[in-house]
Design an enzyme around this catalytic site. Structure first.
Site, PDB file in Angstrom:
ATOM      1  N   TYR A 233       1.079  -1.256  -0.007  1.00 39.85           N
ATOM      2  CA  TYR A 233      -0.019   0.152   0.572  1.00 39.85           C
ATOM      3  C   TYR A 233       1.096   0.911   0.266  1.00 39.85           C
ATOM      4  O   TYR A 233       1.839   1.592   0.737  1.00 39.85           O
ATOM      5  CB  TYR A 233      -0.976   0.182   1.027  1.00 39.85           C
ATOM      6  CG  TYR A 233      -2.639  -1.046   1.610  1.00 39.85           C
ATOM      7  CD1 TYR A 233      -2.811  -1.089   0.979  1.00 39.85           C
ATOM      8  CD2 TYR A 233      -1.988  -2.380   1.882  1.00 39.85           C
ATOM      9  CE1 TYR A 233      -4.033  -1.948   0.939  1.00 39.85           C
ATOM     10  CE2 TYR A 233      -2.284  -3.180   1.501  1.00 39.85           C
ATOM     11  CZ  TYR A 233      -3.779  -2.855   1.435  1.00 39.85           C
ATOM     12  OH  TYR A 233      -5.042  -3.560   1.485  1.00 39.85           O
ATOM     13  N   HIS A 241      -6.012   2.428  -1.282  1.00 45.86           N
ATOM     14  CA  HIS A 241      -6.123   0.790  -1.472  1.00 45.86           C
ATOM     15  C   HIS A 241      -4.515   0.511  -1.889  1.00 45.86           C
ATOM     16  O   HIS A 241      -4.066   0.793  -2.272  1.00 45.86           O
ATOM     17  CB  HIS A 241      -7.064   0.397  -2.946  1.00 45.86           C
ATOM     18  CG  HIS A 241      -8.348   0.206  -2.389  1.00 45.86           C
ATOM     19  ND1 HIS A 241      -9.413   0.052  -2.267  1.00 45.86           N
ATOM     20  CD2 HIS A 241      -9.546   2.094  -2.879  1.00 45.86           C
ATOM     21  CE1 HIS A 241     -10.267   0.438  -1.748  1.00 45.86           C
ATOM     22  NE2 HIS A 241     -10.538   1.630  -2.458  1.00 45.86           N
ATOM     23  N   LYS A 272      -4.955  -4.267 -10.121  1.00 41.30           N
ATOM     24  CA  LYS A 272      -3.334  -4.502  -9.480  1.00 41.30           C
ATOM     25  C   LYS A 272      -2.009  -4.802  -9.976  1.00 41.30           C
ATOM     26  O   LYS A 272      -2.752  -5.032 -11.099  1.00 41.30           O
ATOM     27  CB  LYS A 272      -3.211  -4.698  -7.516  1.00 41.30           C
ATOM     28  CG  LYS A 272      -4.667  -4.157  -6.628  1.00 41.30           C
ATOM     29  CD  LYS A 272      -4.267  -5.291  -5.658  1.00 41.30           C
ATOM     30  CE  LYS A 272      -5.659  -5.099  -4.793  1.00 41.30           C
ATOM     31  NZ  LYS A 272      -6.239  -4.222  -4.697  1.00 41.30           N
TER      32      LYS A 272
END
Length: 296
Positions: A233, A241, A272
């Site tokens: 993070y 997020h 991601k």
């Protein structure tokens, strides 16, 4: 309480990590706050809340740490790993505990009676009506047996005051008790623990990656729910997020095309970037990112 962020003796830090079998726990609320705010160690809350024990949506202390988090805090000099040792307390300590318990019980009796009087005062009209109904029922039964009951007895007022109602003490087994985080009747001491981690090549790789990402300013948590070793993070996970799914793989281990496609699709589906991390022959960390372009 003063904490520094440079390496120094653990004696200058109050953070104690308790080793219980294979778990590593922080029981202090202040220590849990410090390791998150000052040292960017998140951990996982695993205890139930005292006022809401029958739910698992919001959890409380203790804070459980993973092995990499524990080793980092120790290596940086921010904490020490200990085991809790309980020694028999003397009679004075036990007597003081029993005295405090008795004083709490007596105070709770007074508070209970005060609350009960307020409730009785509020319900007094209904209580009087109930007593009248009960009295009239008994008079009706006597009248059916042939007794001469004057109407005045039916109409007589019932005088009742809250002070005239006997309020029993609460039983001691029903008293409210404070749940201590340490044994209240024994002396608590801490014994330093020798801990061999990392030991295997896999553990050394995971810890090296965890430490390097932490030193770069990232917050790091477990990545199991996304199929990786860690999640990285840019800030506190309560506000940001995660950007990266971190996967640790040996440097010389073959990686088939199917695995690459799987990780690429996974990262894209959850928005991601998958980062493959390895230690080369010189002990340097190599990062390789995977991003799905969508080209068939």
């Amino acid at each position: 309480m003063f904490y520094e962020t440079n390496k120094m003796s653990t004696a200058k830090f109050a953070v104690k990590i308790t080793k219980f079998q294979n778990d590593f726990l922080i029981w202090s609320a202040s220590d849990s706050r410090v390791v998150r705010e000052e040292f960017r160690i998140v951990g996982t809350l695993t205890g139930c809340l005292p006022r809401a024990p029958h739910q698992n949506t919001h959890l409380g202390l203790p804070l459980q740490l993973c092995k990499e988090e524990v080793r980092l805090l120790i290596d940086k000099g921010f904490a020490e790993l200990v085991e809790t040792v309980y020694e028999d307390a003397n009679d004075t300590t036990r007597n003081e505990f029993k005295q405090r318990e008795q004083e709490s019980y007596e105070r709770q009796i007074d508070l209970f009676k005060e609350d009960r009087k307020v409730e009785l005062k509020r319900c007094l009209p209904k209580i009087i009506e109930g007593k009248k109904a009960k009295r009239n029922k008994l008079l009706d039964e006597r009248k059916k047996k042939g007794e001469d009951i004057p109407d005045s007895e039916y109409e007589a007022e019932i005088e009742l005051r809250v002070e005239d109602i006997a309020i029993p003490d609460i039983e001691k087994r029903h008293m409210m008790v404070q749940t201590p985080l340490e044994c209240a009747t024994k002396k608590t001491t801490y014994k330093p623990v020798d801990w061999d981690f990392p030991h295997t090549d896999s553990e050394k790789l995971r810890y090296a990656v965890f430490r390097d990402l932490w030193e770069r300013g990232h917050f790091i948590t477990s990545g199991l729910k996304f199929g990786g070793d860690f999640l990285s993070y840019p800030g506190d996970p309560s506000r940001f997020h995660s950007f990266f799914i971190v996967v640790c793989r040996p440097y010389r281990e073959p990686l088939c095309a199917g695995d690459i496609v799987t990780m690429g699709r996974l990262g894209t589906s959850v928005k991601k970037t998958v980062v493959l991390c390895s230690l080369d022959d010189a002990g340097r960390i190599c990062y390789t990112s995977l991003q799905w372009t969508g080209i068939s």
